[in-house]
Design a protein around this motif. Structure first.
Motif, PDB file in Angstrom:
ATOM      1  N   ARG A 136       0.816  -1.214   0.000  1.00  0.00           N
ATOM      2  CA  ARG A 136       0.000   0.000   0.000  1.00  0.00           C
ATOM      3  C   ARG A 136       0.847   1.262   0.000  1.00  0.00           C
ATOM      4  O   ARG A 136       0.388   2.308  -0.384  1.00  0.00           O
ATOM      5  CB  ARG A 136      -0.932   0.018   1.221  1.00  0.00           C
ATOM      6  N   ARG A 137       2.110   1.157   0.433  1.00  0.00           N
ATOM      7  CA  ARG A 137       2.992   2.331   0.465  1.00  0.00           C
ATOM      8  C   ARG A 137       3.556   2.607  -0.907  1.00  0.00           C
ATOM      9  O   ARG A 137       3.863   1.690  -1.660  1.00  0.00           O
ATOM     10  CB  ARG A 137       4.145   2.085   1.435  1.00  0.00           C
ATOM     11  N   LEU A 138       3.708   3.870  -1.218  1.00  0.00           N
ATOM     12  CA  LEU A 138       4.307   4.271  -2.483  1.00  0.00           C
ATOM     13  C   LEU A 138       5.789   4.520  -2.240  1.00  0.00           C
ATOM     14  O   LEU A 138       6.182   5.518  -1.637  1.00  0.00           O
ATOM     15  CB  LEU A 138       3.632   5.529  -3.024  1.00  0.00           C
ATOM     16  N   THR A 139       6.615   3.560  -2.662  1.00  0.00           N
ATOM     17  CA  THR A 139       8.060   3.663  -2.494  1.00  0.00           C
ATOM     18  C   THR A 139       8.735   3.296  -3.808  1.00  0.00           C
ATOM     19  O   THR A 139       8.146   2.616  -4.646  1.00  0.00           O
ATOM     20  CB  THR A 139       8.576   2.712  -1.393  1.00  0.00           C
ATOM     21  N   ARG A 140       9.982   3.735  -3.961  1.00  0.00           N
ATOM     22  CA  ARG A 140      10.760   3.354  -5.138  1.00  0.00           C
ATOM     23  C   ARG A 140      11.205   1.902  -4.984  1.00  0.00           C
ATOM     24  O   ARG A 140      11.701   1.523  -3.940  1.00  0.00           O
ATOM     25  CB  ARG A 140      11.983   4.250  -5.286  1.00  0.00           C
ATOM     26  N   ASP A 141      10.999   1.117  -6.010  1.00  0.00           N
ATOM     27  CA  ASP A 141      11.371  -0.295  -5.990  1.00  0.00           C
ATOM     28  C   ASP A 141      12.832  -0.426  -6.406  1.00  0.00           C
ATOM     29  O   ASP A 141      13.170  -0.373  -7.590  1.00  0.00           O
ATOM     30  CB  ASP A 141      10.471  -1.080  -6.944  1.00  0.00           C
ATOM     31  N   THR A 142      13.718  -0.601  -5.445  1.00  0.00           N
ATOM     32  CA  THR A 142      15.154  -0.646  -5.737  1.00  0.00           C
ATOM     33  C   THR A 142      15.607  -2.018  -6.220  1.00  0.00           C
ATOM     34  O   THR A 142      16.700  -2.146  -6.741  1.00  0.00           O
ATOM     35  CB  THR A 142      15.974  -0.237  -4.501  1.00  0.00           C
ATOM     36  N   ARG A 143      14.775  -3.035  -6.067  1.00  0.00           N
ATOM     37  CA  ARG A 143      15.144  -4.373  -6.540  1.00  0.00           C
ATOM     38  C   ARG A 143      14.924  -4.523  -8.036  1.00  0.00           C
ATOM     39  O   ARG A 143      15.620  -5.283  -8.685  1.00  0.00           O
ATOM     40  CB  ARG A 143      14.330  -5.437  -5.803  1.00  0.00           C
ATOM     41  N   HIS A 144      13.950  -3.829  -8.591  1.00  0.00           N
ATOM     42  CA  HIS A 144      13.606  -3.967 -10.005  1.00  0.00           C
ATOM     43  C   HIS A 144      13.788  -2.650 -10.750  1.00  0.00           C
ATOM     44  O   HIS A 144      13.102  -2.398 -11.720  1.00  0.00           O
ATOM     45  CB  HIS A 144      12.160  -4.447 -10.141  1.00  0.00           C
ATOM     46  N   ARG A 167      13.076  -3.169   1.482  1.00  0.00           N
ATOM     47  CA  ARG A 167      13.442  -4.541   1.125  1.00  0.00           C
ATOM     48  C   ARG A 167      14.835  -4.589   0.530  1.00  0.00           C
ATOM     49  O   ARG A 167      15.233  -3.719  -0.224  1.00  0.00           O
ATOM     50  CB  ARG A 167      12.444  -5.111   0.117  1.00  0.00           C
ATOM     51  N   ALA A 168      15.570  -5.604   0.875  1.00  0.00           N
ATOM     52  CA  ALA A 168      16.946  -5.761   0.365  1.00  0.00           C
ATOM     53  C   ALA A 168      16.990  -6.602  -0.881  1.00  0.00           C
ATOM     54  O   ALA A 168      16.160  -7.305  -1.219  1.00  0.00           O
ATOM     55  CB  ALA A 168      17.828  -6.361   1.428  1.00  0.00           C
TER      56      ALA A 168
END
Length: 67
Positions: free
Chosen positions: A7-15, A66-67
């Protein structure tokens, strides 16, 4: 369309490709990452503030935990 995983709007650093903005928006709204990236690139040929909006979102959206 499936329900959003987060539900949070965050930058997806894994993809991410550049900053993870499109991947984060796609994850938040349950869209395809590739489709959203393609739509953004196509929209850049139209007049408007798309590139500026991307830069603003890059600065404003927090990184995901997330890592």
């Amino acid at each position: 369309m499936t329900a959003p995983a987060s539900r949070r709007l965050t930058r997806d650093t894994r993809h991410k490709v550049i900053a993870g903005v499109c991947a984060g928006l796609a994850r938040r709204y349950g869209l395809s990452r590739t489709g959203l990236r393609l739509a953004f690139v196509v929209s850049c040929v139209l007049p408007g503030p798309q590139f500026v909006a991307y830069l603003v979102l890059w600065v404003v959206m927090p990184r995901d935990d997330r890592a």
